[in-house]
Design an enzyme around this catalytic site. Structure first.
Site, short mmCIF file in Angstrom:
data_model
loop_
_atom_site.label_atom_id
_atom_site.label_comp_id
_atom_site.label_asym_id
_atom_site.label_seq_id
_atom_site.Cartn_x
_atom_site.Cartn_y
_atom_site.Cartn_z
N LYS A 133 0.84 -1.11 -0.19
CA LYS A 133 0.00 0.08 0.08
C LYS A 133 0.93 1.15 0.05
O LYS A 133 0.49 2.27 -0.72
CB LYS A 133 -0.89 0.14 1.33
CG LYS A 133 -1.67 1.36 1.46
CD LYS A 133 -1.81 1.42 3.11
CE LYS A 133 -2.37 2.95 3.40
NZ LYS A 133 -1.42 3.37 4.36
N ASN A 134 1.88 1.45 0.86
CA ASN A 134 2.46 2.43 1.11
C ASN A 134 3.66 2.75 -0.12
O ASN A 134 3.89 3.91 -0.35
CB ASN A 134 3.20 2.74 2.37
CG ASN A 134 2.11 2.96 3.54
OD1 ASN A 134 0.83 3.52 3.35
ND2 ASN A 134 2.63 2.71 4.79
N CYS A 179 -5.15 8.58 8.41
CA CYS A 179 -5.42 8.44 9.52
C CYS A 179 -5.10 9.39 10.41
O CYS A 179 -3.87 9.81 10.45
CB CYS A 179 -4.66 6.85 10.05
SG CYS A 179 -5.37 5.50 9.14
N ARG A 202 0.25 15.48 12.40
CA ARG A 202 1.38 15.08 11.25
C ARG A 202 1.63 16.31 10.66
O ARG A 202 1.10 16.33 9.50
CB ARG A 202 0.56 13.99 10.50
CG ARG A 202 0.02 12.71 11.39
CD ARG A 202 -0.52 11.77 10.52
NE ARG A 202 0.26 10.84 9.52
CZ ARG A 202 -0.19 9.75 8.99
NH1 ARG A 202 -1.57 9.44 8.72
NH2 ARG A 202 0.63 9.32 8.04
N ASP A 256 3.73 0.77 12.33
CA ASP A 256 2.41 0.30 11.43
C ASP A 256 2.42 -1.15 11.99
O ASP A 256 1.05 -1.59 11.77
CB ASP A 256 2.48 0.43 10.04
CG ASP A 256 2.73 1.83 9.40
OD1 ASP A 256 2.22 2.68 10.16
OD2 ASP A 256 3.07 1.86 8.19
N ARG A 265 -9.17 0.94 3.55
CA ARG A 265 -8.03 1.81 3.01
C ARG A 265 -6.76 1.02 2.77
O ARG A 265 -5.81 1.34 1.84
CB ARG A 265 -7.91 2.83 3.79
CG ARG A 265 -8.79 4.18 3.98
CD ARG A 265 -8.27 5.18 4.67
NE ARG A 265 -7.15 5.46 4.07
CZ ARG A 265 -6.15 5.98 5.02
NH1 ARG A 265 -6.26 6.26 6.34
NH2 ARG A 265 -4.77 5.94 4.40
N1 EPU Z 1 6.95 14.71 10.45
C1 EPU Z 1 7.12 15.69 10.97
N2 EPU Z 1 7.27 16.71 9.88
C2 EPU Z 1 7.14 16.42 8.42
C3 EPU Z 1 7.01 14.85 8.08
C4 EPU Z 1 6.80 14.06 9.22
O1 EPU Z 1 7.35 16.18 12.06
O2 EPU Z 1 7.05 16.98 7.48
C5 EPU Z 1 7.01 13.45 11.76
C6 EPU Z 1 5.58 12.90 11.72
O3 EPU Z 1 4.76 13.73 12.44
C7 EPU Z 1 5.71 11.59 12.56
C8 EPU Z 1 7.13 11.14 11.90
O4 EPU Z 1 7.87 12.43 11.34
O5 EPU Z 1 5.84 11.96 13.89
C9 EPU Z 1 7.10 10.33 10.70
O6 EPU Z 1 6.30 10.73 9.61
P1 EPU Z 1 6.55 10.21 8.33
O7 EPU Z 1 6.70 11.36 7.47
O8 EPU Z 1 7.91 9.19 8.15
O9 EPU Z 1 5.38 9.29 7.88
P2 EPU Z 1 4.56 9.44 6.81
O10 EPU Z 1 5.09 9.74 5.49
O11 EPU Z 1 3.44 10.72 7.15
C10 EPU Z 1 4.29 6.88 6.18
C11 EPU Z 1 3.31 5.83 6.06
C12 EPU Z 1 2.57 5.56 7.36
C13 EPU Z 1 3.77 5.22 8.30
C14 EPU Z 1 4.97 6.26 8.44
C15 EPU Z 1 6.03 5.75 9.24
C16 EPU Z 1 2.48 6.38 3.85
C17 EPU Z 1 1.16 6.87 3.00
N3 EPU Z 1 2.18 6.38 5.27
O12 EPU Z 1 3.72 8.00 6.84
O13 EPU Z 1 1.74 4.57 7.28
O14 EPU Z 1 3.10 5.07 9.60
O15 EPU Z 1 5.32 6.46 7.19
O16 EPU Z 1 6.73 4.49 8.88
O17 EPU Z 1 3.46 5.88 3.31
C18 EPU Z 1 -0.43 3.20 7.80
O18 EPU Z 1 0.02 2.55 6.75
O19 EPU Z 1 -1.02 2.80 8.50
C19 EPU Z 1 0.77 4.47 7.88
C20 EPU Z 1 0.18 5.34 8.68
#
Ligand code: EPU
Length: 420
Positions: free
Chosen positions: A23-24, A117, A122, A305, A397
């Site tokens: 998915k991701n 979610c 975030r 996750d 999702r």
């Molecule tokens: N963060 C910041 N600033 C930013 C970006 C991130 O402070 O500009 C912080 C976030 O608040 C969080 C941490 O950094 O505390 C990690 O965020 P990251 O950007 O790595 O996560 P994401 O890209 O929003 C993806 C996956 C998530 C998964 C995380 C961590 C996708 C669409 N989502 O999210 O997947 O938990 O990486 O591995 O790829 C899920 O599949 O259930 C899911 C939530």
């Protein structure tokens, strides 16, 4: 009226389950395609609602999108860079990858902020800083973020945190920029490597995916290509946990075992008996599980996750287990739901303690987010009686065909529409 998944617990599972495409990775690969000037075929696309929402968004951008089974063919040749303001933007987090790809291709993007979610705050400040470093100006107008650049010019970018989303978004914005971009302290998740592989096939010049530093030499044009998505390590991990909790002998197929090393080692520590053969992991259950401690970290550390479904398994292990959440300190919505089923869990700031083993009993519970939904499915499968899981849309999702995959293993599951 709402849809629920009803699960009658206590039936031992056995058989084989085939893992779908990640998915991701998918939700980043599809937006990445808009950078191409010709059609891209992606194979192994999971049938999940996040993909439906991305299809809507690409069609709004006048891309041709054709789905046939697990193949998606996207032709962005006639792309029109209209503002993205429809409800589809809010349906998933990953709509924000269209910021990077549209900025990279058209030097301009206007869209609503992404949904996804709720796991606590975030922010996307690191994405924005990256776009700005490449030369873009960012403003906010009428609920929209507007990102514009006269020219994108390669530069050095250091990420304060190895964010998955920021890493991918900055790559998408930089692949067609002028000159060299070096991004340091990037995330190393396998999904990022998958996106870089697609972009490389499209003609991008990217080095270092999977390491701390990614270097991109901008190119002028990107072409169409064919790409097969990697298997979903989180879906695979969820099924390993399901098999450990409720399985007799379950074969989890189409897995890259190296992507799951942190989970596999925790499961072994808990007493789960597993065997890896090629791209399959065979789980032979556990006679008596013992507690363990888990700290979530960026890849290759323990995936945030998977901590939610693992928490359910901890309720069946002897002793006191703990989860320390270093990525999303508020990602504990599942604990209250599990407690309603009889689990003994204490939640602290960014952590929880699980006392086991406890008997779980079926009741009405609510998926507060996607992986909470997975945690509740694990719980329902081992509970006494029938559990009803509400907020099913979270589960749909991210898990393709979860009902039928579980039914094929011997689970008793049905969906129902209920009044409240
Ligand atoms: N963060 C910041 N600033 C930013 C970006 C991130 O402070 O500009 C912080 C976030 O608040 C969080 C941490 O950094 O505390 C990690 O965020 P990251 O950007 O790595 O996560 P994401 O890209 O929003 C993806 C996956 C998530 C998964 C995380 C961590 C996708 C669409 N989502 O999210 O997947 O938990 O990486 O591995 O790829 C899920 O599949 O259930 C899911 C939530």
């Amino acid at each position: 009226m709402k849809e629920i998944i009803a699960i009658e617990g206590g039936h031992k599972l056995s058989g084989t389950v085939e893992i779908s495409g990640a998915k991701n990775a998918t939700v980043a690969l599809i937006p990445a395609v808009v950078l191409a000037d010709g059609p891209v075929n992606i194979y192994g696309v999971p049938n999940i609602s996040d993909v439906d929402a991305l299809k809507v968004l690409l069609e709004e951008l006048n891309c041709t999108v054709f789905r046939d089974g697990d193949t998606i063919k996207i032709d962005p040749s006639n792309l029109q860079n209209v503002p993205l303001v429809s409800p589809a933007v809010d349906k998933l987090r990953a709509s924000y990858y269209l910021m990077g790809s549209l900025l990279g291709k058209c030097k301009e993007v206007r869209m609503r902020m992404p949904g996804g979610c709720y796991l606590g705050p975030r922010p996307i400040d690191l994405h924005i800083k990256g776009f700005e470093a490449l030369g873009a100006k960012v403003s906010y107008e009428d609920d929209c973020i507007v990102i514009k650049a006269e020219k994108l010019v390669g530069t050095k970018i250091y990420l304060d945190f190895a964010s998955v989303g920021a890493t991918i978004n900055i790559i998408l914005a930089a692949v067609k920029a002028t000159g060299k971009t070096v991004i340091e302290n990037v995330a190393k998740e396998p999904e990022i490597i998958d996106v870089c592989n697609l972009l490389t096939k499209m003609g991008a010049n990217i080095r270092g995916a999977g390491t701390d530093t990614i270097t991109i030499e901008g190119v002028e044009k990107l072409q169409g290509c064919n790409h097969e998505i990697i298997p979903d390590r989180i879906e695979a991990g969820t099924f390993l946990i399901i098999a450990a909790a409720a399985g007799e002998r379950v074969v989890v197929q189409n897995v890259i075992p190296q992507h799951l090393e942190s989970l596999i080692s925790k499961l072994k520590e808990m007493g789960v008996v597993m065997e890896i053969i090629g791209d399959s992991i065979i789980v032979n259950g556990a006679s008596e599980m013992v507690s363990c401690d888990v700290r979530t970290q960026v890849y290759p550390g323990f995936a945030t996750d998977l901590q939610q479904p693992l928490t359910t398994l901890m309720t069946q292990a002897k002793g006191v287990s703990s989860v320390t959440e270093n990525i999303y300190p508020e990602r504990f919505g599942h604990c209250e739901q599990l407690a309603n089923m009889g689990a003994h869990i204490e939640v602290f700031d960014g952590a929880c303690k699980v006392y086991g083993p406890t008997k779980l009993t079926g009741t009405r519970v609510y998926a507060t987010d996607l992986r909470c939904g997975a945690a509740l499915i694990v719980a329902a499968l081992i509970s006494e009686g029938v559990s009803e899981i509400a907020n099913v849309y979270h589960i749909d999702r991210g898990y393709e065909n979860i009902d039928n995959k579980l039914i094929a293993l011997g689970a008793r599951i049905s969906r129902r529409i209920v009044e409240n």
